[in-house]
Design a protein around this motif. Sequence first.
Motif, short mmCIF file in Angstrom:
data_model
loop_
_atom_site.label_atom_id
_atom_site.label_comp_id
_atom_site.label_asym_id
_atom_site.label_seq_id
_atom_site.Cartn_x
_atom_site.Cartn_y
_atom_site.Cartn_z
N GLN A 205 12.40 -73.94 9.74
CA GLN A 205 11.21 -73.92 8.90
C GLN A 205 10.51 -72.57 9.02
OE1 GLN A 205 8.66 -77.28 9.63
NE2 GLN A 205 10.03 -78.72 8.60
N GLY A 206 10.23 -71.99 7.86
CA GLY A 206 9.58 -70.68 7.82
C GLY A 206 10.54 -69.52 7.94
N LYS A 207 11.83 -69.78 8.16
CA LYS A 207 12.82 -68.70 8.32
C LYS A 207 13.66 -68.49 7.06
CE LYS A 207 13.42 -69.18 13.33
NZ LYS A 207 14.43 -69.42 14.42
N PHE A 208 13.96 -69.59 6.35
CA PHE A 208 14.85 -69.53 5.19
C PHE A 208 14.12 -70.03 3.95
CE2 PHE A 208 18.52 -70.62 8.29
CZ PHE A 208 18.56 -69.31 8.74
N LYS A 209 14.63 -69.61 2.80
CA LYS A 209 14.08 -70.09 1.53
C LYS A 209 15.21 -70.29 0.53
CE LYS A 209 13.28 -65.36 -0.19
NZ LYS A 209 12.27 -64.35 -0.62
N VAL A 210 15.01 -71.24 -0.38
CA VAL A 210 15.92 -71.42 -1.50
C VAL A 210 15.47 -70.45 -2.60
CG1 VAL A 210 16.84 -73.03 -3.19
CG2 VAL A 210 16.23 -73.84 -0.90
N VAL A 211 16.41 -69.67 -3.11
CA VAL A 211 16.08 -68.64 -4.10
C VAL A 211 15.39 -69.24 -5.31
CG1 VAL A 211 17.08 -67.00 -5.74
CG2 VAL A 211 17.80 -66.97 -3.34
N GLY A 212 15.87 -70.40 -5.77
CA GLY A 212 15.23 -71.06 -6.91
C GLY A 212 15.72 -70.57 -8.25
N ALA A 213 16.98 -70.14 -8.31
CA ALA A 213 17.59 -69.70 -9.57
C ALA A 213 18.94 -70.38 -9.72
CB ALA A 213 17.74 -68.19 -9.59
N PRO A 214 18.95 -71.71 -9.93
CA PRO A 214 20.23 -72.44 -10.00
C PRO A 214 21.10 -71.95 -11.14
CG PRO A 214 18.40 -73.81 -10.74
CD PRO A 214 17.80 -72.58 -10.16
N GLU A 256 9.76 -80.71 2.31
CA GLU A 256 8.48 -80.10 2.69
C GLU A 256 8.68 -78.83 3.51
OE1 GLU A 256 4.29 -81.45 4.84
OE2 GLU A 256 6.06 -82.73 4.97
N GLY A 257 7.91 -77.80 3.17
CA GLY A 257 7.94 -76.56 3.92
C GLY A 257 9.00 -75.57 3.51
N THR A 258 9.80 -75.91 2.50
CA THR A 258 10.90 -75.02 2.10
C THR A 258 10.55 -74.18 0.86
OG1 THR A 258 11.93 -76.63 0.59
CG2 THR A 258 12.53 -76.74 2.91
N GLY A 259 9.49 -74.55 0.16
CA GLY A 259 9.16 -73.87 -1.09
C GLY A 259 10.06 -74.30 -2.24
N TYR A 260 10.91 -75.30 -2.00
CA TYR A 260 11.87 -75.72 -3.02
C TYR A 260 11.19 -76.51 -4.12
CZ TYR A 260 15.53 -78.52 -5.20
OH TYR A 260 16.34 -79.15 -6.11
N LYS A 261 11.49 -76.15 -5.36
CA LYS A 261 11.05 -76.89 -6.53
C LYS A 261 12.28 -77.11 -7.42
CE LYS A 261 6.66 -76.70 -5.45
NZ LYS A 261 5.94 -77.91 -4.98
N PRO A 262 12.63 -78.36 -7.70
CA PRO A 262 13.79 -78.60 -8.56
C PRO A 262 13.51 -78.13 -9.98
CG PRO A 262 12.60 -80.65 -8.18
CD PRO A 262 11.96 -79.61 -7.29
N ASN A 263 14.57 -77.95 -10.72
CA ASN A 263 14.48 -77.53 -12.11
C ASN A 263 13.64 -78.53 -12.89
OD1 ASN A 263 14.87 -76.86 -14.80
ND2 ASN A 263 16.99 -76.25 -14.50
N ALA A 264 12.49 -78.11 -13.39
CA ALA A 264 11.57 -79.02 -14.07
C ALA A 264 12.11 -79.47 -15.42
CB ALA A 264 10.21 -78.34 -14.26
N GLU A 265 13.09 -78.75 -15.96
CA GLU A 265 13.66 -79.15 -17.25
C GLU A 265 14.61 -80.34 -17.10
OE1 GLU A 265 15.52 -75.84 -19.10
OE2 GLU A 265 13.67 -74.65 -19.23
N THR A 266 15.12 -80.56 -15.90
CA THR A 266 16.09 -81.63 -15.69
C THR A 266 15.63 -82.68 -14.68
OG1 THR A 266 17.23 -80.24 -14.06
CG2 THR A 266 18.08 -80.22 -16.31
#
Length: 276
Positions: A205-214, A256-266
């Motif tokens: 937690q706090g070290k990695f992030k999901v880029v968010g560009a599937p 929680e804590g990853t900053g991840y947000k799934p694709n809101a279109e799907t």
Amino acid sequence: MRKTRFGTVATMAAVAALALTSCGGGGGSEADGDKIRIGIKYDQPGLGFKDGDNYTGFDVDVAKYVAGELGYTEDQIEFISAPSANRETMLQNDQVDMIFATYSITDERNKVVDFAGPYFVAGQDLLVPNDSDIKGPEDLDGKNLCSVTGSTSAQKVKDNYAKNTNLQELPGYAECTTQMSGGTIDAVTTDDIILAGLAAQPAYQGKFKVVGAPFSEENYGVGLPDGTDKCADINAAITKMIESGEWQKALDKNTEGTGYKPNAETNPPTLSDTCA
């Protein structure tokens, strides 16, 4: 065989309803005295993870909700390990009643098993250190990219986005994240929600992030035996979970804590007529 088993449960429910003037409420579940066997992953934090006698993850939470809507209490659920390579066989051999295990709906699989859902739409993405400037697969030329042995995810990046990517295959994602934590790996790739589950582990937690560009689309479905009569009931349960807000609560809790947000279109997904 599964139709008969589920049909028996439904008959029991009807008898109970006549006797108690209620259906699955108050005095007990529709499936009193019976169990439901659900296949999950045991080794995917945030999705399906077994720690002693405790089962956690988004797939687990959706499975529990659906089972509840079918009339089963949590103590009537028997979770069974369902590795990717064994899922069709487990359904065909009556080892499980349903599977929630990052199980993508495909035409090929639909030839031998049935699916309800989808209950989530994932996409291939990248997990990178928080201070990384990698924003998508095109940025991976000359970088070290990790995925698990036998997966096609990393090769897909090399073939379609960055031909000079250095591919590293390891036995599991835990090994990939360990090496990325040590600085020898620049990115890990697989489905975005799996990456979010990895990033949500306390050690990272706090070290990695999901880029968010599937850059792909995977419809996670509920695997069912071919010819089942429970698809419509499961789809109704998933729809209710989404509309009640419980689906979003489960997703937030497990990422929680990853900053991840799934694709809101799907997501949340719109259920198609997978029961036809």
